[in-house]
Design a protein around this motif. Structure first.
Motif, PDB file in Angstrom:
ATOM      1  N   GLY A   1      30.395  43.139  51.453  1.00 40.49           N
ATOM      2  CA  GLY A   1      30.941  44.437  51.094  1.00 40.49           C
ATOM      3  C   GLY A   1      32.355  44.309  50.568  1.00 40.49           C
ATOM      4  O   GLY A   1      32.872  43.202  50.392  1.00 40.49           O
ATOM      5  N   PRO A   2      33.028  45.435  50.318  1.00 38.62           N
ATOM      6  CA  PRO A   2      34.391  45.406  49.768  1.00 38.62           C
ATOM      7  C   PRO A   2      35.379  44.630  50.631  1.00 38.62           C
ATOM      8  O   PRO A   2      36.368  44.103  50.125  1.00 38.62           O
ATOM      9  N   VAL A   3      35.139  44.560  51.947  1.00 36.09           N
ATOM     10  CA  VAL A   3      36.060  43.852  52.830  1.00 36.09           C
ATOM     11  C   VAL A   3      36.194  42.382  52.456  1.00 36.09           C
ATOM     12  O   VAL A   3      37.243  41.765  52.677  1.00 36.09           O
ATOM     13  N   ILE A   4      35.167  41.807  51.858  1.00 35.74           N
ATOM     14  CA  ILE A   4      35.223  40.395  51.457  1.00 35.74           C
ATOM     15  C   ILE A   4      36.344  40.182  50.445  1.00 35.74           C
ATOM     16  O   ILE A   4      37.187  39.278  50.594  1.00 35.74           O
ATOM     17  N   SER A   5      36.372  41.001  49.401  1.00 30.11           N
ATOM     18  CA  SER A   5      37.405  40.867  48.372  1.00 30.11           C
ATOM     19  C   SER A   5      38.798  41.106  48.943  1.00 30.11           C
ATOM     20  O   SER A   5      39.750  40.392  48.617  1.00 30.11           O
ATOM     21  N   VAL A   6      38.916  42.108  49.807  1.00 26.08           N
ATOM     22  CA  VAL A   6      40.218  42.433  50.389  1.00 26.08           C
ATOM     23  C   VAL A   6      40.709  41.276  51.254  1.00 26.08           C
ATOM     24  O   VAL A   6      41.881  40.870  51.183  1.00 26.08           O
ATOM     25  N   ALA A   7      39.841  40.729  52.079  1.00 24.52           N
ATOM     26  CA  ALA A   7      40.234  39.633  52.967  1.00 24.52           C
ATOM     27  C   ALA A   7      40.677  38.412  52.168  1.00 24.52           C
ATOM     28  O   ALA A   7      41.680  37.766  52.503  1.00 24.52           O
ATOM     29  N   ILE A   8      39.946  38.086  51.113  1.00 26.07           N
ATOM     30  CA  ILE A   8      40.317  36.935  50.279  1.00 26.07           C
ATOM     31  C   ILE A   8      41.694  37.150  49.671  1.00 26.07           C
ATOM     32  O   ILE A   8      42.553  36.261  49.690  1.00 26.07           O
ATOM     33  N   THR A   9      41.926  38.346  49.131  1.00 27.37           N
ATOM     34  CA  THR A   9      43.214  38.649  48.497  1.00 27.37           C
ATOM     35  C   THR A   9      44.366  38.564  49.495  1.00 27.37           C
ATOM     36  O   THR A   9      45.397  37.926  49.220  1.00 27.37           O
ATOM     37  N   VAL A  10      44.211  39.184  50.661  1.00 25.27           N
ATOM     38  CA  VAL A  10      45.283  39.205  51.668  1.00 25.27           C
ATOM     39  C   VAL A  10      45.618  37.789  52.141  1.00 25.27           C
ATOM     40  O   VAL A  10      46.793  37.403  52.217  1.00 25.27           O
ATOM     41  N   ILE A  11      44.615  37.019  52.476  1.00 18.37           N
ATOM     42  CA  ILE A  11      44.857  35.662  52.990  1.00 18.37           C
ATOM     43  C   ILE A  11      45.485  34.781  51.921  1.00 18.37           C
ATOM     44  O   ILE A  11      46.437  34.028  52.194  1.00 18.37           O
ATOM     45  N   GLU A  12      44.984  34.868  50.682  1.00 20.15           N
ATOM     46  CA  GLU A  12      45.528  34.025  49.619  1.00 20.15           C
ATOM     47  C   GLU A  12      46.970  34.395  49.273  1.00 20.15           C
ATOM     48  O   GLU A  12      47.771  33.531  48.926  1.00 20.15           O
ATOM     49  N   GLN A  13      47.309  35.673  49.373  1.00 20.54           N
ATOM     50  CA  GLN A  13      48.662  36.105  49.015  1.00 20.54           C
ATOM     51  C   GLN A  13      49.677  35.874  50.121  1.00 20.54           C
ATOM     52  O   GLN A  13      50.839  35.552  49.847  1.00 20.54           O
ATOM     53  N   HIS A  14      49.251  36.019  51.372  1.00 17.81           N
ATOM     54  CA  HIS A  14      50.225  36.016  52.471  1.00 17.81           C
ATOM     55  C   HIS A  14      50.096  34.847  53.443  1.00 17.81           C
ATOM     56  O   HIS A  14      51.000  34.635  54.270  1.00 17.81           O
ATOM     57  N   PHE A  15      49.010  34.106  53.372  1.00 16.93           N
ATOM     58  CA  PHE A  15      48.801  33.027  54.347  1.00 16.93           C
ATOM     59  C   PHE A  15      48.446  31.698  53.689  1.00 16.93           C
ATOM     60  O   PHE A  15      47.814  30.845  54.298  1.00 16.93           O
ATOM     61  N   LYS A  16      48.860  31.536  52.430  1.00 11.74           N
ATOM     62  CA  LYS A  16      48.459  30.339  51.692  1.00 11.74           C
ATOM     63  C   LYS A  16      49.046  29.052  52.260  1.00 11.74           C
ATOM     64  O   LYS A  16      48.546  27.956  51.975  1.00 11.74           O
ATOM     65  N   HIS A  17      50.094  29.158  53.058  1.00 11.29           N
ATOM     66  CA  HIS A  17      50.693  27.956  53.643  1.00 11.29           C
ATOM     67  C   HIS A  17      50.147  27.660  55.044  1.00 11.29           C
ATOM     68  O   HIS A  17      50.585  26.713  55.691  1.00 11.29           O
ATOM     69  N   HIS A  18      49.218  28.477  55.496  1.00 14.48           N
ATOM     70  CA  HIS A  18      48.593  28.239  56.790  1.00 14.48           C
ATOM     71  C   HIS A  18      47.439  27.249  56.637  1.00 14.48           C
ATOM     72  O   HIS A  18      46.897  27.066  55.543  1.00 14.48           O
ATOM     73  N   SER A  19      47.046  26.652  57.709  1.00 14.37           N
ATOM     74  CA  SER A  19      45.905  25.735  57.684  1.00 14.37           C
ATOM     75  C   SER A  19      44.608  26.527  57.659  1.00 14.37           C
ATOM     76  O   SER A  19      44.586  27.730  57.959  1.00 14.37           O
TER      77      SER A  19
END
Length: 470
Positions: free
Chosen positions: A19-37
């Motif tokens: 559902g739409p949550v998939i796209s939102v989760a990918i965007t949020v993690i890639e933008q704000h947590f890209k330096h996390h493991s």
């Protein structure tokens, strides 16, 4: 530290629903947590999934939590009691299954108008050969799995007698410069403006499809997709290309948006089903409101897939025309399996043509027959009752399974020889006998199109069997 890789498959594996949550989760993690493991990101996502209410006020991951909370099962949407009236062309030879599917489609709350083409047969959701106008909504299965499936015809300056005099060269180039089938890739990556489109970055779901799209650019699908040499007969003295009436060598192709389109269709169909639950008989007609994020995403992705399909044809034609040392005199091309914003009775609507050719007044298109039957270059008449549409081919007379069971290899060989057609690949499921008579279909739509020319196939290449769609 392992490289962070967030995609839909990973999210589904840890318990997220499509559902739409998939796209939102990918965007949020890639933008704000890209330096996390990878492990840290997955652990955070699992915590949000387990208790979204605890994170809804978070300035960053709150967007994910909101989508999870909103993803609770929606109430089933009722179909309208009184269906929208629709026109049927060639009603005497349209199967019951296609009529049943169309009858469901015109009961959708967003349905405005509809029509059924003479090549119609049963598919998924909207029948193949079905045309439906909707109010500010798009139906992924009203477009189809092979988004932007397309016809492309190039008329060339080669002498007609060369088709027999240099048959070996035509066959060699057709073999060397085409690739068919599910997963098929061209031998080297080609540059094309469609691969530079911002949608590949702006829409999270599309990011992981870029590599596939790049590798498959300039290739053809399976099933009824083909690339073929043949003879065009220009019958109209007055035509758009100022060509003298007569015979010309031509190259005709039929294919779509490959794996890119198939995955877009699958993803957004699932999203639509979750956001728009319909009764069982209409579940494949789930739609997306164009005022929603999901609706806008699909609309952009669909148009990207359509442009990608066009680019695939252009690369195939460019390679083959160059290999034969030819010059293109004219080209005709058109989508089917697509949705357009058009004006109907003074109002903008979304017109879905699933296996139907646009036939607005003066609009050129191609309606193919089969591997031995003629195809037709047509000019639309703009008939309102058909939603300015026409058939996209002859239409199936038999299912693929029935064709394989009913037609023998010797029968196929005989009919190819009788028509002087060389077949490379293909199968019994695409034998001419599996299709309706194209002349009967054309006779049923004289109010929709006028014939400008005919295409007679002489050398046909198709996939060597395999799944219907890739």
């Amino acid at each position: 530290m392992s490289k962070l890789k967030i995609n839909g498959k990973m999210l589904l594996n840890i318990g997220f629903q499509q559902g739409p949550v998939i796209s939102v989760a990918i965007t949020v993690i890639e933008q704000h947590f890209k330096h996390h493991s990878q492990e840290e990101a997955e652990e955070l996502l699992k915590k949000i999934l387990a208790d979204p209410a605890a994170y809804v006020d978070d300035a960053i991951v709150g967007k994910i939590a909101e989508k999870l909370i909103k993803a609770a099962p929606a109430k089933e949407i009722a179909l309208r009691e009184t269906p929208v009236a629709y026109a049927i062309f060639g009603s005497n030879y349209i199967e019951e299954g296609a009529l049943r599917q169309m009858n469901n489609a015109v009961r959708l709350p967003v349905a405005v108008a509809g029509s059924l083409m003479p090549d119609a047969h049963q598919g998924y959701g909207l029948p193949i050969g079905g045309v439906l106008a909707a109010d500010n909504a798009v139906i992924p299965y009203g477009v189809g799995v092979d988004i932007g499936c397309r016809m492309c015809l190039s008329i060339l300056d080669l002498p007609v007698h060369s088709l027999t005099a240099h048959e070996g060269q035509y066959k060699r180039e057709l073999m060397d410069f085409t690739v068919f089938g599910a997963g098929g890739e061209w031998k080297k990556r080609e540059a094309d403006p469609v691969l530079e489109r911002s949608e590949f970055n702006d829409i999270p779901f599309l990011r992981h499809l870029f590599d596939k799209a790049s590798r498959q650019l300039g290739t053809s699908g399976s099933g009824n997709h083909f690339v073929e040499w043949g003879i065009v007969e220009i019958t109209a003295a007055q035509n758009e290309w100022n060509l003298a009436p007569g015979n010309y060598v031509a190259l005709l192709s039929h294919s779509g948006s490959r794996g890119l389109g198939a995955q877009i269709a699958g993803h957004y169909t699932q999203v639509a089903k979750e956001l728009c639950p319909l009764p069982q008989e209409a579940k494949h007609l789930a739609y997306l409101d164009l005022d929603t994020e999901a609706g806008q995403e699909y609309w952009l992705a669909m148009n990207l897939a359509g442009d990608y399909a066009s680019a695939c044809h252009h690369h195939i034609h460019k390679r083959l025309i160059k290999a034969m040392g030819a010059t293109m005199l004219a080209r005709v091309e058109n989508h089917h399996n697509f949705a357009w914003k058009e004006i109907h009775e003074g109002k903008e609507v979304i017109v879905h043509r699933k296996g139907a050719t646009p036939a607005g007044k003066g609009m050129l298109g191609i309606i193919p027959g089969s591997m031995t039957a003629p195809g037709f270059i047509v000019r639309g008449k703009g008939e309102v009752s058909s939603l300015q549409s026409a058939s996209h081919g002859a239409g199936r007379l038999m299912s693929r399974t029935k064709a394989i069971q009913s037609i023998t290899n010797s029968e196929l060989t005989k009919v190819l020889q009788e028509h002087g057609v060389t077949l490379i690949g293909g199968g019994l499921d695409e034998a001419p006998a599996a299709y309706k008579d194209i002349n009967t279909v054309m006779a049923a739509q004289t109010d929709l199109v006028e014939v400008v020319g005919r295409f007679l196939p002489k050398m046909v290449r198709m996939a060597d069997g395999g799944p219907r769609e890739d």
